[in-house]
Design a protein around this motif. Structure first.
Motif, PDB file in Angstrom:
ATOM      1  N   TRP A 104     -31.591  40.416  45.058  1.00  0.00           N
ATOM      2  CA  TRP A 104     -30.136  40.328  45.156  1.00  0.00           C
ATOM      3  C   TRP A 104     -29.650  41.202  46.312  1.00  0.00           C
ATOM      4  CZ3 TRP A 104     -27.813  36.255  43.981  1.00  0.00           C
ATOM      5  CH2 TRP A 104     -26.437  36.193  43.841  1.00  0.00           C
ATOM      6  N   THR A 105     -30.374  41.064  47.432  1.00  0.00           N
ATOM      7  CA  THR A 105     -30.016  41.805  48.640  1.00  0.00           C
ATOM      8  C   THR A 105     -28.885  41.084  49.360  1.00  0.00           C
ATOM      9  OG1 THR A 105     -31.716  40.585  49.838  1.00  0.00           O
ATOM     10  CG2 THR A 105     -32.337  42.757  48.965  1.00  0.00           C
ATOM     11  N   LYS A 106     -28.318  41.740  50.349  1.00  0.00           N
ATOM     12  CA  LYS A 106     -27.129  41.187  51.021  1.00  0.00           C
ATOM     13  C   LYS A 106     -27.455  39.978  51.898  1.00  0.00           C
ATOM     14  CE  LYS A 106     -24.815  45.605  51.332  1.00  0.00           C
ATOM     15  NZ  LYS A 106     -24.700  46.775  52.182  1.00  0.00           N
ATOM     16  N   VAL A 108     -25.694  38.776  54.911  1.00  0.00           N
ATOM     17  CA  VAL A 108     -24.651  39.307  55.798  1.00  0.00           C
ATOM     18  C   VAL A 108     -24.134  38.205  56.726  1.00  0.00           C
ATOM     19  CG1 VAL A 108     -24.180  41.022  57.598  1.00  0.00           C
ATOM     20  CG2 VAL A 108     -25.786  41.559  55.746  1.00  0.00           C
ATOM     21  N   HIS A 123     -26.024  33.760  59.215  1.00  0.00           N
ATOM     22  CA  HIS A 123     -26.155  34.826  58.217  1.00  0.00           C
ATOM     23  C   HIS A 123     -27.496  35.511  58.402  1.00  0.00           C
ATOM     24  CE1 HIS A 123     -23.026  32.494  56.119  1.00  0.00           C
ATOM     25  NE2 HIS A 123     -22.719  33.625  55.520  1.00  0.00           N
ATOM     26  N   LYS A 125     -30.188  37.385  56.075  1.00  0.00           N
ATOM     27  CA  LYS A 125     -30.609  37.780  54.725  1.00  0.00           C
ATOM     28  C   LYS A 125     -31.379  39.088  54.895  1.00  0.00           C
ATOM     29  CE  LYS A 125     -31.386  37.324  50.285  1.00  0.00           C
ATOM     30  NZ  LYS A 125     -30.336  37.900  49.395  1.00  0.00           N
ATOM     31  N   ASP A 126     -30.761  40.181  54.438  1.00  0.00           N
ATOM     32  CA  ASP A 126     -31.270  41.507  54.784  1.00  0.00           C
ATOM     33  C   ASP A 126     -32.074  42.140  53.647  1.00  0.00           C
ATOM     34  OD1 ASP A 126     -31.814  43.861  55.963  1.00  0.00           O
ATOM     35  OD2 ASP A 126     -29.776  44.656  55.895  1.00  0.00           O
ATOM     36  N   GLU A 248     -31.657  33.043  46.282  1.00  0.00           N
ATOM     37  CA  GLU A 248     -30.525  33.932  46.623  1.00  0.00           C
ATOM     38  C   GLU A 248     -29.727  33.396  47.799  1.00  0.00           C
ATOM     39  OE1 GLU A 248     -31.598  38.085  46.973  1.00  0.00           O
ATOM     40  OE2 GLU A 248     -32.728  37.996  45.114  1.00  0.00           O
ATOM     41  N   GLN A 252     -25.917  32.635  47.227  1.00  0.00           N
ATOM     42  CA  GLN A 252     -24.953  33.447  47.992  1.00  0.00           C
ATOM     43  C   GLN A 252     -24.145  32.606  48.985  1.00  0.00           C
ATOM     44  OE1 GLN A 252     -27.919  36.367  49.180  1.00  0.00           O
ATOM     45  NE2 GLN A 252     -27.118  37.894  47.776  1.00  0.00           N
TER      46      GLN A 252
END
Ligand SMILES: Cc1ncc(COP(=O)(O)O)c(C=O)c1O
Ligand SMILES: [Zn+2]
Length: 439
Positions: A104-106, A108, A123, A125-126, A248, A252
């Motif tokens: 459940w990482t950002k 961005v 985006h 995905k970090d 994710e 997201q």
């Protein structure tokens, strides 16, 4: 002999394990289905095994296992990979056990970088936000569950650095022993991370491929009998952890698939499982079906899959790595041929960038988005930049690029130009003298 996908080959292990929705292990080459166990190769054809589910074996699914009902169940789950437990080979109560609960990482929204590259929608995905600062916490979390289930007392791996840290940290949290193997000469931060958890870290004189071969020998020896090698005898479970990146990204984005994803390739496992994750989301009615393109990214100093892609080959010829992107330095990638298949099937590509381009891309991402990537992230951003410049990524399409690790782990790559803008006494006069026009 290939078996029908719903027939099962019984192996010596018991079938009473709780692996949640998983129904067995299937051979990626001939489709033979096996009982769940610490096995990774098909006894019929030596093909690699992967976890099979009701949806991949064509079995009926109940109404609450698909579409809206499944989506609601996921959305009410924890803020970690365990929200996707209904799609992973883990027991339903997995989140209650001691583990690092990664994920459940950002995702961005990278408007500054998009503008610089000439893209409409981008985006990042970090995954540097994971507990040990790389995506490896995802794969290890699943492998750890399998290790506990099979009664292994020691967690082990062959690693290019990040996996070693993820394994020793996860073992510490779970109260297991760990013994991990790396090629000598990795980045200092990765060596520190893997040893700080108080576990055994063994440097081997050789490349990652030598380390991996050594681990395969250990499995066959009494020394390694009760050891769960997360990327060898637990590889089918480990690999499933990378599907959570696909889940994710889609969730997201508001339960949508992007048009393009750019993914780093070492063994190629992560790329193949992100594709598997997207396919599952479509099959389970969690997202609408649409075409998507998958792009693999390698460092020019270790680009066996990119070379095969460009040459139009189906086989990957091993290389001896020489690159600053040490986490991607696998010269004989186990999943290389599958990466080629996926890039070709989806209309993507596999590309590589030089060490200089990697360092440039690390700076570009940091300067535009405030994200400090390790060299592997420089590889994906560098490849993205090249693909856009060559017109192979449509500037109007929606693209996601992965940053799989933290720049603090590969400081050497960017430390040459890093120094204070000025060093002054703590006084306003000194500041004015150093910056006369205050710019
Ligand atoms: C930071 C980072 N990104 C990406 C990868 C590539 O993973 P895979 O072996 O699944 O291709 C690795 C592998 O070690 C890694 O450490
Ligand atoms: Zn087989």
């Amino acid at each position: 002999m290939a078996l029908a996908s719903t027939e099962s080959v019984s192996t010596s292990t018991s079938t009473s394990y709780d692996f949640g929705p998983a129904v067995g292990l299937s051979c990626r080459e001939c489709g033979a289905l096996y009982d769940l166990g610490p096995n990774f190769a098909c006894i019929e054809c030596f093909g690699p095994l992967e976890v099979a589910y009701p949806w991949s074996t064509g079995r009926e699914l109940a109404a609450d296992q698909v579409g809206e009902a499944l989506r609601a169940r996921i959305e009410s789950g924890p803020g970690s990979i365990w929200r996707y437990a209904p799609l992973l080979p883990v027991p339903a109560d997995v989140a209650t056990k001691p583990n690092l609960a990664p994920g459940w990482t950002k995702l961005v929204k990278a408007d500054n970088l998009a503008k610089e590259l000439g893209l409409r929608s981008l985006h990042v995905k970090d995954d540097s936000g994971n507990p040990t600062h790389s995506f490896k916490d995802r794969v290890v979390a699943i492998a750890l569950e399998a290790a506990r289930t099979f009664g292994f007392h020691t967690l082990s791996c062959s690693s290019t650095g990040n996996l070693a840290g993820a394994v020793t940290a996860a073992a510490a949290r779970a109260g297991l022993d760990a013994c991990v193997f790396i090629p000598a000469g990795l980045e200092e931060a990765k060596i520190v991370m893997a040893s700080v958890y108080g576990k055994r870290l063994v440097a081997i004189e050789g490349t990652y491929d030598d380390v991996n071969r050594f681990c395969s020998e250990l499995i066959g020896d009494p020394i390694g009998e009760k050891w769960g090698f997360v990327n060898v005898n637990l590889r089918p479970y480990y690999a499933e952890g990378s599907k959570t990146l696909a889940y994710e990204i889609a969730e997201q984005l508001g339960w949508r698939l992007p048009d393009n994803v750019v993914i780093p390739v070492a063994s190629g496992s992560q790329l193949t499982k992100i594709d598997k994750g997207f396919q599952e989301l479509i099959k389970l009615g969690l997202v609408e079906e649409k075409p998507y393109r998958i792009f693999g990214a390698q460092a020019a100093g270790c680009a066996p899959v990119s070379a095969a892609f460009k040459a139009g080959h189906d086989v990957v010829r091993p290389v001896r790595p020489d690159t600053i992107a040490k986490s991607l330095a696998i010269g004989n990638p186990a999943d290389g041929p599958y990466v080629l298949d996926i890039a070709r099937r989806t209309g993507g590509a596999v590309e590589d960038v030089t060490d200089e381009e990697i360092v440039d891309a690390v700076h570009l991402l940091a300067r535009t988005e405030g994200i400090f990537a390790e060299t592997a992230g420089g590889v994906t951003v560098g490849v993205l930049r090249k693909l856009v410049a060559d017109g192979r990524i449509d500037p109007d399409a929606e693209t996601v690029v992965l940053n799989t690790g933290d720049g603090l782990k590969t400081l050497d790559a960017v430390s040459a130009g890093a120094r204070p803008t000025a060093t002054i006494r703590p006084s306003l006069d000194a500041y004015r003298a150093a910056f006369p026009d205050n710019s």
